[in-house]
Scaffold this motif. Structure first.
Motif, short mmCIF file in Angstrom:
data_model
loop_
_atom_site.label_atom_id
_atom_site.label_comp_id
_atom_site.label_asym_id
_atom_site.label_seq_id
_atom_site.Cartn_x
_atom_site.Cartn_y
_atom_site.Cartn_z
N ALA A 163 0.81 -0.63 0.05
CA ALA A 163 -0.43 0.10 0.19
C ALA A 163 0.55 1.52 0.00
CB ALA A 163 -1.32 -0.64 1.00
N ILE A 164 1.72 1.34 1.06
CA ILE A 164 3.11 2.77 1.31
C ILE A 164 3.29 2.40 -0.33
CG2 ILE A 164 5.09 3.46 1.65
CD1 ILE A 164 3.91 2.26 4.30
N ALA A 165 3.86 1.26 -1.04
CA ALA A 165 4.47 1.61 -2.60
C ALA A 165 3.14 2.30 -3.87
CB ALA A 165 5.10 0.21 -3.43
N CYS A 166 2.23 1.82 -2.98
CA CYS A 166 0.74 2.14 -3.88
C CYS A 166 0.75 3.77 -3.80
CB CYS A 166 0.03 1.56 -4.13
SG CYS A 166 -1.57 2.41 -4.62
N VAL A 167 0.69 4.03 -3.10
CA VAL A 167 0.71 5.46 -2.54
C VAL A 167 1.88 6.38 -3.05
CG1 VAL A 167 0.65 7.72 -0.87
CG2 VAL A 167 -0.45 5.25 -0.56
N VAL A 168 3.06 5.89 -3.18
CA VAL A 168 4.60 6.38 -3.33
C VAL A 168 3.95 6.70 -4.97
CG1 VAL A 168 6.58 6.37 -3.90
CG2 VAL A 168 5.57 6.29 -1.46
N VAL A 169 3.57 5.80 -5.23
CA VAL A 169 3.24 5.46 -7.69
C VAL A 169 2.54 6.33 -7.32
CG1 VAL A 169 3.40 4.54 -9.07
CG2 VAL A 169 5.31 3.45 -7.41
N THR A 170 1.93 6.89 -7.21
CA THR A 170 0.67 7.25 -7.67
C THR A 170 0.88 8.76 -7.46
OG1 THR A 170 -1.03 5.72 -7.14
CG2 THR A 170 -1.96 8.04 -7.21
N THR A 171 1.20 9.07 -6.10
CA THR A 171 1.18 11.11 -5.70
C THR A 171 2.55 11.51 -6.63
OG1 THR A 171 1.21 10.29 -3.04
CG2 THR A 171 2.91 12.52 -3.91
N LEU A 172 3.85 9.98 -6.66
CA LEU A 172 5.00 10.76 -8.01
C LEU A 172 4.81 10.54 -9.45
CD1 LEU A 172 7.87 8.63 -6.71
CD2 LEU A 172 7.62 11.24 -5.72
N THR A 173 3.09 10.40 -9.61
CA THR A 173 2.93 10.10 -11.07
C THR A 173 2.16 11.37 -11.46
OG1 THR A 173 3.51 7.86 -11.28
CG2 THR A 173 1.74 9.20 -12.49
N ARG A 174 1.45 11.41 -9.67
CA ARG A 174 0.54 12.77 -10.25
C ARG A 174 1.15 14.36 -10.37
NH1 ARG A 174 -3.09 16.25 -12.12
NH2 ARG A 174 -4.20 17.55 -10.85
N LEU A 175 1.97 14.31 -9.00
CA LEU A 175 2.98 15.32 -9.13
C LEU A 175 3.88 15.65 -9.88
CD1 LEU A 175 3.86 15.60 -5.19
CD2 LEU A 175 2.59 16.44 -6.49
N GLY A 176 3.82 14.58 -10.63
CA GLY A 176 4.69 14.65 -11.65
C GLY A 176 4.33 15.23 -12.60
N SER A 177 2.84 14.85 -13.52
CA SER A 177 2.19 15.54 -14.36
C SER A 177 1.31 16.87 -14.03
CB SER A 177 0.62 15.18 -14.26
OG SER A 177 0.32 14.95 -13.05
N VAL A 178 1.59 17.21 -12.88
CA VAL A 178 1.27 18.50 -12.84
C VAL A 178 3.04 19.81 -12.47
CG1 VAL A 178 1.02 20.34 -10.81
CG2 VAL A 178 0.28 17.89 -10.91
N ARG A 179 4.47 18.99 -12.33
CA ARG A 179 5.03 19.45 -12.46
C ARG A 179 5.58 19.53 -13.25
NH1 ARG A 179 8.76 22.20 -12.71
NH2 ARG A 179 11.04 22.64 -11.76
N PHE A 180 5.53 18.79 -13.93
CA PHE A 180 7.03 18.19 -15.86
C PHE A 180 5.56 18.44 -16.91
CE2 PHE A 180 9.50 16.73 -11.91
CZ PHE A 180 10.57 17.41 -12.47
N GLY A 181 4.66 18.74 -17.03
CA GLY A 181 3.77 18.55 -17.62
C GLY A 181 3.38 17.13 -18.69
N TRP A 182 3.56 16.14 -17.95
CA TRP A 182 3.45 14.70 -18.41
C TRP A 182 1.82 14.81 -19.13
CZ3 TRP A 182 6.27 11.96 -13.71
CH2 TRP A 182 7.17 11.98 -13.59
N SER A 183 1.59 14.14 -19.90
CA SER A 183 0.32 14.06 -20.41
C SER A 183 0.17 12.88 -21.15
CB SER A 183 -0.19 15.57 -20.80
OG SER A 183 0.71 15.44 -22.25
N LEU A 184 -0.50 12.29 -21.31
CA LEU A 184 -1.25 11.30 -22.81
C LEU A 184 -1.78 12.35 -23.88
CD1 LEU A 184 -3.21 9.37 -20.61
CD2 LEU A 184 -0.75 8.87 -21.87
N PRO A 185 -1.40 11.61 -25.27
CA PRO A 185 -1.93 12.05 -26.74
C PRO A 185 -3.39 12.85 -26.28
CG PRO A 185 -0.56 10.71 -26.89
CD PRO A 185 -0.72 10.44 -25.67
N GLU A 186 -3.41 13.57 -27.43
CA GLU A 186 -5.23 13.71 -26.89
C GLU A 186 -5.58 13.33 -28.20
OE1 GLU A 186 -6.22 18.45 -27.18
OE2 GLU A 186 -3.67 19.28 -27.20
#
Length: 199
Positions: A163-186
């Motif tokens: 569960a901790i691994a789940c929280v860490v991966v989810t958090t880093l992925t979400r914050l990475g999308s905000v900080r670095f503008g990660w996105s999927l193709p439109e």
């Protein structure tokens, strides 16, 4: 596969609820063109305790009263929101697994638990669903975390560690999308694709 249920301390759960309520109040305050009442959607599990509704209500009122203060702390709110997405994803997935739900539906339950509240908010307000916006990566972050949890549980990793691994991966992925503008193709309309026809 029936792992133990991932349970977090009540104060962590209430903190996650409070953060969601504050974000909801901030969101509602930005909709100046609409007059809306505050609608608090609670999961049925919250009805088992006297704490959830008062904490959510107080946090929402605090969010409306101190909008300026919380607006300045928006970065912190986004970071805490990313953590709560991971927490609710881990809780939903582990609960589904503990009740004997198959792996794929368990992942779906976890992902829906992670951002179900935002879907209800947007549908209620007749707005485009936030998780569909390019660059949000809500669903991708939650899916990455919940899939990792399921894989680790299948490898007999302790549920708390998974569960901790789940929280860490989810958090880093979400914050990475905000900080670095990660996105999927439109998405593109099917009509814009080239149609190859046989001669």
């Amino acid at each position: 596969m029936s792992p133990a249920l991932f349970v977090i301390p009540l104060w962590v759960d209430l903190t996650a609820v409070a953060i969601g309520a504050i974000q909801g109040a901030m969101f509602a305050a930005r909709l100046t063109e609409r007059r809306i009442d505050l609608l608090l959607n609670q999961l049925p599990a919250a009805m088992a305790s006297n704490w959830y509704l008062p904490v959510a209500t107080a946090a929402a009122l605090l969010g409306m009263l101190l909008l300026g203060v919380f607006a300045k702390l928006n970065g912190l709110i986004i970071a805490l929101d990313a953590v709560t997405i991971g927490l609710f994803g881990a809780i939903g997935t582990s609960k589904a697994l503990a009740f004997g739900v198959p792996v794929v539906p368990a992942i779906f339950v976890g992902v829906l638990s992670a951002f179900g509240g935002s879907i209800l908010r947007d549908v209620t307000l007749n707005l485009p669903i936030a998780l569909m916006h390019v660059g949000s990566l809500y669903a991708i972050a939650a899916t990455a975390g919940t899939v990792l949890l399921v894989v680790l549980v299948a490898l007999d990793v302790n549920i708390v560690v998974a569960a901790i691994a789940c929280v860490v991966v989810t958090t880093l992925t979400r914050l990475g999308s905000v900080r670095f503008g990660w996105s999927l193709p439109e998405q593109r309309a099917l009509g814009s694709w080239k149609v190859w026809r046989r001669a």
